[in-house]
Design an enzyme around this catalytic site. Structure first.
Site, PDB file in Angstrom:
ATOM      1  N   SER A 252      44.670  50.055  35.976  1.00 17.62           N
ATOM      2  CA  SER A 252      43.476  50.389  36.743  1.00 17.62           C
ATOM      3  C   SER A 252      43.205  49.314  37.775  1.00 17.62           C
ATOM      4  O   SER A 252      43.729  48.207  37.709  1.00 17.62           O
ATOM      5  CB  SER A 252      42.276  50.552  35.822  1.00 17.62           C
ATOM      6  N   LYS A 253      42.347  49.692  38.731  1.00 11.38           N
ATOM      7  CA  LYS A 253      41.979  48.755  39.784  1.00 11.38           C
ATOM      8  C   LYS A 253      41.328  47.526  39.175  1.00 11.38           C
ATOM      9  O   LYS A 253      41.306  46.476  39.755  1.00 11.38           O
ATOM     10  CB  LYS A 253      40.934  49.398  40.701  1.00 11.38           C
ATOM     11  N   ARG A 254      40.766  47.726  38.000  1.00 13.29           N
ATOM     12  CA  ARG A 254      40.028  46.628  37.395  1.00 13.29           C
ATOM     13  C   ARG A 254      40.903  45.712  36.559  1.00 13.29           C
ATOM     14  O   ARG A 254      40.422  44.769  35.979  1.00 13.29           O
ATOM     15  CB  ARG A 254      38.881  47.175  36.552  1.00 13.29           C
ATOM     16  N   ASP A 255      42.196  46.013  36.507  1.00 13.34           N
ATOM     17  CA  ASP A 255      43.071  45.202  35.666  1.00 13.34           C
ATOM     18  C   ASP A 255      42.928  43.713  35.944  1.00 13.34           C
ATOM     19  O   ASP A 255      43.070  42.903  35.056  1.00 13.34           O
ATOM     20  CB  ASP A 255      44.540  45.601  35.846  1.00 13.34           C
TER      21      ASP A 255
END
Ligand code: GLU
Length: 503
Positions: A252-255
């Protein structure tokens, strides 16, 4: 045959990340391969989450990657009139209706559906409002959204080229629910168009023939197909790409929040020293494979071999090591003169003064280290000794080499040998043979002499070949460093008894 037209349609709510690059790249490849057109469209109708900075970053990322577009960038925020015209069309044709429900009412409706084990789709209560009631609410300025009335026909079929079996592409309309196509607004201040609406209008008006995008959009697709049909537009072909996994979890972008060593933003990767070609090579393989399973590919080879038939349905795994390895291969295959250009900003960022070296010196430095550096950002450390005269020496080298009793004599002999060379002789081949002859004369093994000189001129125990280094460092600098080391050796305290020095 109609000309292929694809598009990349990012929402500028953050930086362009690795998953987004795959979508952009596959659309680009498909367009280029079919001599078609690739369109860039910025989907920025979400005023709260979209920023100009993100849009700029996305465009910069695309340019850095070399994913050139033929039309655009189009900004949806500049096309609002078009969407509102279409809204009017849909309204007149009875495809949409205003819904005034409050959040509490909707929550309650969903809770009841859940209790009764029903699909919590909208119960169409707003459809029961009479014209007069609607008018009264609108005149009173009550906020409302526009909902799309899903037709009562049985199925909506998605023209999907990759995922699932044909019957999985038939979605029961009874499961879709009348979806919202605008944000809440009032009669005087209409709500902004939402993704499922603006996207369809643009794809239709921009004559997009193939929509290639992430699997996460699959639930939107039947809604979009219904909208095309309601407006009488041709439905494009869809390709939904499998989800990129990392450590068995959806990437995810939040990784980055969880793992600072794993930046998903493409500009961060650039700053870390990944090359655009390597990035495209690595990303191409996240869902596609080369016909001969080749994994090290130039963008041209990818373009030549890419085909939708070779897209994989299985979720690919993001392998950080592989990205680095592929990058190393691309670094190694770059011409030295090209590397000088791409590595220079990294050297400057490290604060090095490059003025002492010519372009050809810098090219030689690249040749020396490009086998070892997988990332451009590794070059400054690898080449540090060229720019900064060593002020200290590796501890284990000191013990092993500088305590050799002949160390000072060896360095003195080297100073004499180098000082006697003419400018023409200051080249790698001559230096190599002069060093070899000197070692012969000294009657000491190269395995002892080499490391002493290496440590003296670089401060290190592991470096490229001595002749290569001396050629680039030049006579004066080399002699200066050899003398520095001699002075240093004179200051060394006696070796403790248990030392492992070899004499
Ligand atoms: N703006 C959407 C996104 O960034 C586009 C999805 C699509 O390609 O239709 O996810």
């Amino acid at each position: 045959m109609t000309k292929v037209r694809t598009r990349f349609a990012p929402s500028p709510t953050g930086s362009l990340h690795l998953g987004g690059v795959r979508t952009a790249f596959y659309n680009w490849l498909f367009a280029r391969q079919n001599k078609g057109t690739f369109v860039l469209r910025i989907e920025d109708t979400d005023a709260e989450r979209s920023t100009e900075e993100s849009a700029k970053g996305i465009i910069e990322s695309m340019q850095w990657l070399g994913l050139n577009w033929d039309e655009g960038p189009f900004f949806q925020s500049e096309r609002l009139g078009i969407y509102f015209d279409h809204l009017e069309k849909l309204r007149k044709a009875g495809h949409i209706y205003p819904a005034f429900d409050t959040q509490e009412e909707l929550d309650e409706m969903r809770a009841i559906a859940k209790k009764e084990k029903r699909n919590p789709i909208y119960d169409r209560r707003a459809l029961k409002l009479t014209e007069a009631e609607i008018k009264q609410k609108m005149d009173a300025g009550e906020p409302f959204v526009w909902r799309f009335k899903v037709p009562d026909t049985e199925y909506t079929e998605i023209p999907e080229l990759l995922m699932g079996e044909p019957d999985e592409h038939k979605i029961r309309n009874s499961t879709i629910g009348d979806f919202i196509i605008t944000r809440p607004g009032t009669n005087d201040n209409p709500g902004m168009p939402l993704y499922n609406f603006a996207c369809v209008i643009d794809d239709a008006l921009m004559d997009i023939t193939h929509v290639i995008r992430g699997m996460e959009h699959l639930p939107n697709t039947p809604k979009q197909v219904l909208m095309y049909k309601a407006l009488g537009y041709k439905v494009p072909q869809f390709i939904h790409l499998p989800i990129i996994m990392k450590n068995n979890k959806k990437m995810s972008k939040r990784d980055k929040d969880y793992d600072p060593n794993f930046p998903v933003s493409i500009l961060e990767r650039r700053d870390l020293g990944y090359l655009p070609d390597a990035t495209l090579n690595f990303i191409a393989l996240l869902g596609w494979s080369h016909p001969e399973s080749q994994e090290l590919l130039t963008p041209f080879e990818i373009l030549e071999n890419f085909s939708v038939d070779r897209l994989n349905k299985a979720n690919p795994n993001f392998d950080e090591q592989k990205y680095m390895f592929i990058n190393g291969w691309h670094v190694k295959n770059r011409h030295d003169y090209e590397l000088v250009e791409t590595v220079t900003p990294h050297l400057e960022k490290a604060g090095y003064d490059l003025s002492a070296y010519s372009k050809s010196d810098l090219e030689k430095m690249m040749a020396m280290e490009k086998e070892r550096c997988h990332l451009l950002s590794q070059f400054p450390e690898a080449l540090k000794f060229f720019f900064i005269t060593p002020e200290s020496y590796e501890e284990k080298g000191i013990r092993k080499s500088f305590y050799v009793p002949e160390a000072d004599f060896i360095l003195e002999t080297t100073v004499k040998m180098i000082s006697a060379l003419t400018d023409e002789e200051m080249n790698r081949a001559t230096l190599d043979s002069k060093l070899a002859a000197m070692v012969m004369d000294l009657g000491i093994k190269y395995g002892i002499v080499g490391p002493i000189i290496r440590l003296a001129i670089t401060g290190r125990t592991k470096t490229p070949g001595l002749a290569e280094i001396i050629e680039v460092l030049g006579k004066d600098e080399t002699v200066k460093r050899l003398e520095n080391a001699r002075a240093f050796i004179k200051t060394l305290p006696p070796l403790p008894v248990e030392s492992e020095a070899t004499a």
